[in-house]
Design a protein around this motif. Structure first.
Motif, short mmCIF file in Angstrom:
data_model
loop_
_atom_site.label_atom_id
_atom_site.label_comp_id
_atom_site.label_asym_id
_atom_site.label_seq_id
_atom_site.Cartn_x
_atom_site.Cartn_y
_atom_site.Cartn_z
N SER A 15 53.50 2.05 -8.03
CA SER A 15 52.07 2.01 -7.74
C SER A 15 51.59 3.43 -7.48
O SER A 15 52.28 4.40 -7.81
CB SER A 15 51.80 1.10 -6.55
OG SER A 15 50.42 0.93 -6.32
N VAL A 16 50.40 3.59 -6.91
CA VAL A 16 49.85 4.93 -6.78
C VAL A 16 50.68 5.80 -5.83
O VAL A 16 50.76 7.02 -6.03
CB VAL A 16 48.37 4.88 -6.32
CG1 VAL A 16 47.50 4.30 -7.42
CG2 VAL A 16 48.20 4.13 -5.02
N ALA A 20 52.14 9.27 -7.08
CA ALA A 20 51.83 10.51 -6.34
C ALA A 20 53.11 11.25 -6.02
O ALA A 20 53.18 12.49 -6.15
CB ALA A 20 51.07 10.18 -5.07
N VAL A 55 44.02 12.99 -1.77
CA VAL A 55 43.89 12.46 -3.12
C VAL A 55 43.24 13.50 -4.03
O VAL A 55 43.68 13.76 -5.16
CB VAL A 55 43.08 11.15 -3.11
CG1 VAL A 55 42.93 10.60 -4.53
CG2 VAL A 55 43.73 10.13 -2.19
N TRP A 97 41.26 1.64 -7.26
CA TRP A 97 42.72 1.64 -7.38
C TRP A 97 43.14 1.76 -8.84
O TRP A 97 44.01 2.57 -9.18
CB TRP A 97 43.28 0.35 -6.78
CG TRP A 97 44.79 0.29 -6.79
CD1 TRP A 97 45.62 0.67 -5.79
CD2 TRP A 97 45.62 -0.15 -7.86
NE1 TRP A 97 46.94 0.48 -6.17
CE2 TRP A 97 46.97 -0.02 -7.43
CE3 TRP A 97 45.37 -0.66 -9.14
CZ2 TRP A 97 48.05 -0.37 -8.24
CZ3 TRP A 97 46.45 -0.99 -9.95
CH2 TRP A 97 47.77 -0.85 -9.50
N ASP A 98 42.53 0.97 -9.73
CA ASP A 98 42.99 0.99 -11.11
C ASP A 98 42.63 2.30 -11.82
O ASP A 98 43.38 2.79 -12.66
CB ASP A 98 42.48 -0.22 -11.90
CG ASP A 98 40.99 -0.47 -11.77
OD1 ASP A 98 40.28 0.37 -11.19
OD2 ASP A 98 40.53 -1.52 -12.26
N LEU A 100 42.49 5.26 -10.33
CA LEU A 100 43.45 6.22 -9.81
C LEU A 100 44.83 5.99 -10.42
O LEU A 100 45.52 6.94 -10.84
CB LEU A 100 43.51 6.09 -8.28
CG LEU A 100 44.11 7.24 -7.48
CD1 LEU A 100 43.41 8.56 -7.78
CD2 LEU A 100 44.04 6.91 -5.99
N TYR A 101 45.24 4.73 -10.49
CA TYR A 101 46.54 4.40 -11.07
C TYR A 101 46.63 4.87 -12.52
O TYR A 101 47.61 5.51 -12.91
CB TYR A 101 46.75 2.88 -11.00
CG TYR A 101 47.95 2.39 -11.76
CD1 TYR A 101 49.24 2.48 -11.23
CD2 TYR A 101 47.82 1.84 -13.03
CE1 TYR A 101 50.35 2.03 -11.92
CE2 TYR A 101 48.92 1.40 -13.75
CZ TYR A 101 50.17 1.50 -13.19
OH TYR A 101 51.27 1.06 -13.90
N LEU A 104 46.87 8.74 -12.82
CA LEU A 104 48.17 9.28 -12.44
C LEU A 104 49.26 8.89 -13.42
O LEU A 104 50.13 9.71 -13.76
CB LEU A 104 48.54 8.80 -11.03
CG LEU A 104 47.63 9.26 -9.89
CD1 LEU A 104 48.15 8.73 -8.56
CD2 LEU A 104 47.52 10.77 -9.84
N ARG A 105 49.22 7.66 -13.90
CA ARG A 105 50.28 7.24 -14.82
C ARG A 105 50.15 7.92 -16.18
O ARG A 105 51.15 8.33 -16.78
CB ARG A 105 50.29 5.72 -14.99
CG ARG A 105 51.45 5.28 -15.85
CD ARG A 105 51.71 3.82 -15.90
NE ARG A 105 52.78 3.54 -16.83
CZ ARG A 105 53.16 2.33 -17.20
NH1 ARG A 105 52.57 1.26 -16.68
NH2 ARG A 105 54.14 2.18 -18.07
N THR A 322 45.78 5.03 1.10
CA THR A 322 46.19 5.79 -0.07
C THR A 322 46.44 7.24 0.28
O THR A 322 47.46 7.84 -0.11
CB THR A 322 45.11 5.70 -1.17
OG1 THR A 322 44.94 4.33 -1.55
CG2 THR A 322 45.49 6.51 -2.39
#
Length: 395
Positions: A15-16, A20, A55, A97-98, A100-101, A104-105, A322
């Motif tokens: 997950s995030v 991270a 963040v 959330w999505d 940010l996810y 990052l991914r 987060t």
């Protein structure tokens, strides 16, 4: 280890928090691989994320600005039971959330992220540690980072005596609605504002976040809302029973709200919320998270470290869940980088310093979150209780 010695980290949890950790460690010169137990797209376990300095700093290091993944708010407004609003200027950035996810991914090499990897066992052999997964695969590294959330398998393996989660006495009902699907007068009321409403034993918050693919243009964003509500523990299991028949424990996904529970929730909305917010609740995209407390546990054991909710939780009212995980990851990366640079200290000395600093930070945030909940009579014995009708479920 001498100067220039490489270190490989195995990060459990994709997950995030895990993402991270991967980015922070890679920036510090630590080779990192992420292992996620889900086999496909991860479910959104939280919708809105307040942009915090930790963040923003990580995004900046990856070449993104906070504004590029956030909706800008200009005002805070309080709704009253009649629907009237009073407000004041309060600039703020909100992401999701999505969004940010995905950011990052997509910034991580594809071969550094493995799906369908449920941690089964950890075995130490000299200066290396082997992670064994339920599908029979394994990976070897120098260090393991447990970023696998409140139900952390890593924590249970390395610190089995740690205390378990405790229900805090209230739940968070959530929704994430495309603004284009909502009445224009409701969008106008909520757009550009952090909207809140409170009554005894409940609190409601709403604001806009990016669209499902990170869209920021008007008409393509989403309205995020969260409704905190005191619910007796004896009725929690019923509320977590999905309409599909599946019994959930920590999260009721979108589309799984049982018909009877939905009727009860709508009745509370009509009787307790301003009419505009009651309309939001009666949309289809409702999901739910019980609020749990996980007391701070040991964050460093041997060649493992725990970050984010795996190490201890903070209440969501701090808007820091987060950012705390990101701060954990950043501090861990700094200490590992110092260790690799051959400073005169052991790995455990470096991790001990990190653990003490992060425990102190976690303690402060935990106290603030509990106090903020208490002010709204959430999770308290004096707070009004909702959805109290006795329910029974077959074993």
């Amino acid at each position: 280890m001498g100067k220039g010695t490489s270190v490989k980290a195995l990060i459990i949890g994709g997950s995030v928090a895990g993402l991270a950790a991967a980015h922070e460690l890679r920036a510090a010169g630590v080779e990192s691989e992420v292992f996620e137990r889900s086999s496909g797209t991860m479910q959104t376990r939280g919708a809105g994320v307040v942009m915090q300095p930790e963040v923003e700093a990580l995004l900046r290091g990856l070449g993104f600005t906070a504004e590029s993944v956030s909706v800008e708010l200009f005002e805070r407004q309080q709704l009253h039971r009649t629907g009237e609003a009073t407000g004041y200027a309060a600039p703020q950035l909100m992401t999701s959330w999505d969004t940010l996810y995905r950011t990052l991914r997509d910034s991580l090499p594809a071969d550094s992220y493995r799906l369908n990897s449920t941690l089964h066992q950890l075995r130490t052999d000299g200066n290396q540690i082997r992670a064994e997964f339920a599908d029979g695969s394994s990976a070897v590294g120098d260090f393991v980072v447990g970023a696998d959330g409140i139900g952390s398998a890593t924590r249970k393996l390395v610190n089995p005596e740690a205390r378990e989660t405790v229900y805090a006495g209230y739940v968070a009902w959530r929704g994430l609605e495309p603004e284009a699907m909502l009445p224009q007068d409701l969008v106008d009321l909520l757009s550009g504002r952090f909207t809140f409403y409170g009554a005894n034993g409940l609190q409601f918050l709403s604001y806009l976040v990016p669209g499902p693919n990170g869209e920021l243009t008007q008409g393509k964003r989403r309205v995020n809302w969260v409704w905190y509500m005191n619910v007796p523990e004896q009725n929690l299991r019923h509320l977590l029973k999905g309409k599909s028949g599946r019994q959930y424990t920590t999260f009721l996904p979108p589309g799984e709200l049982d018909g009877d529970s939905g009727i009860q929730l709508a009745a509370v909305a009509r009787s307790m919320l301003p009419p505009q917010l009651g309309d939001l609740v009666q949309r289809l995209n409702v999901f739910m998270q019980p609020i749990f407390d996980l007391p701070a546990t040991r964050m460093s054991t041997g060649r493992t470290a725990l970050i984010g909710d795996a190490a201890g939780t903070v209440r969501p009212h701090t808007a820091s869940g987060t950012s705390k995980a990101f701060g954990d990851a950043r501090g861990l990366a700094i200490e590992l980088q110092r260790f690799m640079s051959a400073r005169p200290s052991s790995l455990q000395d470096r991790l001990g310093d990190w653990e003490r600093n992060r425990h102190e930070h976690l303690g402060r945030l935990s106290d603030v979150g509990i106090e903020l909940a208490r002010r709204s009579s959430l999770g308290t014995t004096i707070g009004s209780q909702y959805l109290t009708e006795p329910q029974s479920l077959p074993e």
